[in-house]
Write an enzyme that holds these catalytic residues in place. Sequence first.
Site, PDB file in Angstrom:
ATOM      1  N   TYR A   1      36.130  21.114  31.858  1.00  0.00           N
ATOM      2  CA  TYR A   1      35.624  20.884  33.219  1.00  0.00           C
ATOM      3  C   TYR A   1      36.364  21.716  34.272  1.00  0.00           C
ATOM      4  O   TYR A   1      36.377  21.341  35.456  1.00  0.00           O
ATOM      5  CB  TYR A   1      35.705  19.401  33.560  1.00  0.00           C
ATOM      6  CG  TYR A   1      34.557  18.570  32.994  1.00  0.00           C
ATOM      7  CD1 TYR A   1      33.239  18.827  33.389  1.00  0.00           C
ATOM      8  CD2 TYR A   1      34.779  17.543  32.090  1.00  0.00           C
ATOM      9  CE1 TYR A   1      32.188  18.080  32.893  1.00  0.00           C
ATOM     10  CE2 TYR A   1      33.718  16.782  31.580  1.00  0.00           C
ATOM     11  CZ  TYR A   1      32.427  17.057  32.000  1.00  0.00           C
ATOM     12  OH  TYR A   1      31.384  16.313  31.504  1.00  0.00           O
TER      13      TYR A   1
ATOM     14  N   ASN B   1      28.693   8.235  33.088  1.00  0.00           N
ATOM     15  CA  ASN B   1      27.256   8.526  33.137  1.00  0.00           C
ATOM     16  C   ASN B   1      26.668   8.991  31.795  1.00  0.00           C
ATOM     17  O   ASN B   1      25.690   9.724  31.758  1.00  0.00           O
ATOM     18  CB  ASN B   1      26.926   9.476  34.294  1.00  0.00           C
ATOM     19  CG  ASN B   1      27.546  10.850  34.127  1.00  0.00           C
ATOM     20  OD1 ASN B   1      28.272  11.078  33.166  1.00  0.00           O
ATOM     21  ND2 ASN B   1      27.245  11.753  35.029  1.00  0.00           N
TER      22      ASN B   1
ATOM     23  N   ARG C   1      20.384   8.459  31.374  1.00  0.00           N
ATOM     24  CA  ARG C   1      21.339   7.900  32.340  1.00  0.00           C
ATOM     25  C   ARG C   1      20.782   6.641  33.012  1.00  0.00           C
ATOM     26  O   ARG C   1      21.541   5.693  33.265  1.00  0.00           O
ATOM     27  CB  ARG C   1      21.721   8.969  33.358  1.00  0.00           C
ATOM     28  CG  ARG C   1      22.747   9.953  32.767  1.00  0.00           C
ATOM     29  CD  ARG C   1      22.931  11.171  33.621  1.00  0.00           C
ATOM     30  NE  ARG C   1      24.132  11.919  33.263  1.00  0.00           N
ATOM     31  CZ  ARG C   1      24.346  13.181  33.651  1.00  0.00           C
ATOM     32  NH1 ARG C   1      23.470  13.807  34.401  1.00  0.00           N
ATOM     33  NH2 ARG C   1      25.446  13.817  33.279  1.00  0.00           N
TER      34      ARG C   1
ATOM     35  N   LYS D   1      29.243  10.646  26.140  1.00  0.00           N
ATOM     36  CA  LYS D   1      30.551  10.384  26.744  1.00  0.00           C
ATOM     37  C   LYS D   1      31.130   9.039  26.279  1.00  0.00           C
ATOM     38  O   LYS D   1      30.426   8.230  25.656  1.00  0.00           O
ATOM     39  CB  LYS D   1      30.402  10.434  28.269  1.00  0.00           C
ATOM     40  CG  LYS D   1      30.043  11.830  28.808  1.00  0.00           C
ATOM     41  CD  LYS D   1      30.032  11.834  30.334  1.00  0.00           C
ATOM     42  CE  LYS D   1      29.702  13.200  30.900  1.00  0.00           C
ATOM     43  NZ  LYS D   1      29.779  13.235  32.394  1.00  0.00           N
TER      44      LYS D   1
ATOM     45  N   THR E   1      22.608  13.161  37.730  1.00  0.00           N
ATOM     46  CA  THR E   1      24.047  12.904  37.505  1.00  0.00           C
ATOM     47  C   THR E   1      24.423  11.467  37.866  1.00  0.00           C
ATOM     48  O   THR E   1      25.177  10.818  37.136  1.00  0.00           O
ATOM     49  CB  THR E   1      24.876  13.893  38.363  1.00  0.00           C
ATOM     50  OG1 THR E   1      24.447  15.223  38.079  1.00  0.00           O
ATOM     51  CG2 THR E   1      26.358  13.752  38.076  1.00  0.00           C
TER      52      THR E   1
ATOM     53  N   GLU F   1      30.200  26.758  26.336  1.00  0.00           N
ATOM     54  CA  GLU F   1      30.531  25.387  25.925  1.00  0.00           C
ATOM     55  C   GLU F   1      30.403  25.215  24.409  1.00  0.00           C
ATOM     56  O   GLU F   1      31.215  24.528  23.784  1.00  0.00           O
ATOM     57  CB  GLU F   1      29.619  24.399  26.658  1.00  0.00           C
ATOM     58  CG  GLU F   1      29.930  24.341  28.156  1.00  0.00           C
ATOM     59  CD  GLU F   1      28.997  23.410  28.926  1.00  0.00           C
ATOM     60  OE1 GLU F   1      28.066  22.839  28.317  1.00  0.00           O
ATOM     61  OE2 GLU F   1      29.212  23.256  30.140  1.00  0.00           O
TER      62      GLU F   1
ATOM     63  N   PHE G   1      36.934  14.511  42.565  1.00  0.00           N
ATOM     64  CA  PHE G   1      36.735  13.585  41.437  1.00  0.00           C
ATOM     65  C   PHE G   1      37.286  14.123  40.119  1.00  0.00           C
ATOM     66  O   PHE G   1      37.116  13.483  39.084  1.00  0.00           O
ATOM     67  CB  PHE G   1      35.245  13.262  41.288  1.00  0.00           C
ATOM     68  CG  PHE G   1      34.350  14.470  41.077  1.00  0.00           C
ATOM     69  CD1 PHE G   1      34.198  15.050  39.827  1.00  0.00           C
ATOM     70  CD2 PHE G   1      33.667  15.033  42.150  1.00  0.00           C
ATOM     71  CE1 PHE G   1      33.379  16.148  39.637  1.00  0.00           C
ATOM     72  CE2 PHE G   1      32.839  16.133  41.968  1.00  0.00           C
ATOM     73  CZ  PHE G   1      32.696  16.699  40.699  1.00  0.00           C
TER      74      PHE G   1
ATOM     75  N   ARG H   1      18.370  18.394  29.881  1.00  0.00           N
ATOM     76  CA  ARG H   1      18.658  17.947  31.251  1.00  0.00           C
ATOM     77  C   ARG H   1      17.586  16.948  31.728  1.00  0.00           C
ATOM     78  O   ARG H   1      17.902  15.971  32.410  1.00  0.00           O
ATOM     79  CB  ARG H   1      18.726  19.137  32.207  1.00  0.00           C
ATOM     80  CG  ARG H   1      19.795  20.177  31.852  1.00  0.00           C
ATOM     81  CD  ARG H   1      21.172  19.833  32.279  1.00  0.00           C
ATOM     82  NE  ARG H   1      21.313  19.593  33.684  1.00  0.00           N
ATOM     83  CZ  ARG H   1      22.490  19.320  34.264  1.00  0.00           C
ATOM     84  NH1 ARG H   1      23.612  19.253  33.536  1.00  0.00           N
ATOM     85  NH2 ARG H   1      22.562  19.091  35.551  1.00  0.00           N
TER      86      ARG H   1
ATOM     87  N   HIS I   1      26.684  14.484  28.826  1.00  0.00           N
ATOM     88  CA  HIS I   1      26.812  15.817  29.447  1.00  0.00           C
ATOM     89  C   HIS I   1      25.800  16.729  28.776  1.00  0.00           C
ATOM     90  O   HIS I   1      25.541  16.605  27.583  1.00  0.00           O
ATOM     91  CB  HIS I   1      28.218  16.390  29.199  1.00  0.00           C
ATOM     92  CG  HIS I   1      28.289  17.870  29.471  1.00  0.00           C
ATOM     93  ND1 HIS I   1      28.495  18.383  30.733  1.00  0.00           N
ATOM     94  CD2 HIS I   1      28.117  18.944  28.662  1.00  0.00           C
ATOM     95  CE1 HIS I   1      28.450  19.706  30.681  1.00  0.00           C
ATOM     96  NE2 HIS I   1      28.232  20.072  29.427  1.00  0.00           N
TER      97      HIS I   1
END
Length: 141
Positions: free
Chosen positions: A51, A114, A104, A11, A93, A128, A59, A87, A117
Amino acid sequence: MTVERTLSIIKPDAVAKNVIGQIVARFEGAGLKVAAAKLVQLSRAEAEQFYAVHAARPFFKDLVDFMVSGPVFIQVLEGEGAIAKNRDLMGATDPKKAAAGTIRADFAESIDANAVHGSDAPETAAVEIAFFFPGLNVYSR
Ligand code: GDP
């Protein structure tokens, strides 16, 4: 275990910190291979579509604002159990709750910024990957 593909996004916060290479090294160190990659500036429409599942969440605007705040590095990662492995490497998250040694925990500042993704299931991974890498430019190796 099955060889899978998953979508990873580094990100804007992590790209701005110049840690793309350190994060990719964690994927490679865990046995994942980069099957496709590109550095792009998302449009607001792309971020909103990506998203869309969160469109009704409070948010959502902050999330979209953040995702268009600078370039992102988008990858397809391939390997055995790639979705869960990615993950695990990412961590929770909220970086304050992420286990020590996760991406993270080490690189993220907040639940908005964060760092990464990662697709959460085979179905979302397929959608995706097709969203960001349509066509034939995804390689198996
Ligand atoms: P992920 O799969 O761990 O990225 O988490 P989700 O799919 O649930 O949420 C997508 C993204 O929305 C997260 O990575 C966060 O950046 C953001 N997000 C999720 N929950 C919250 C929240 O409660 N507050 C805020 N500000 N952002 C959130």
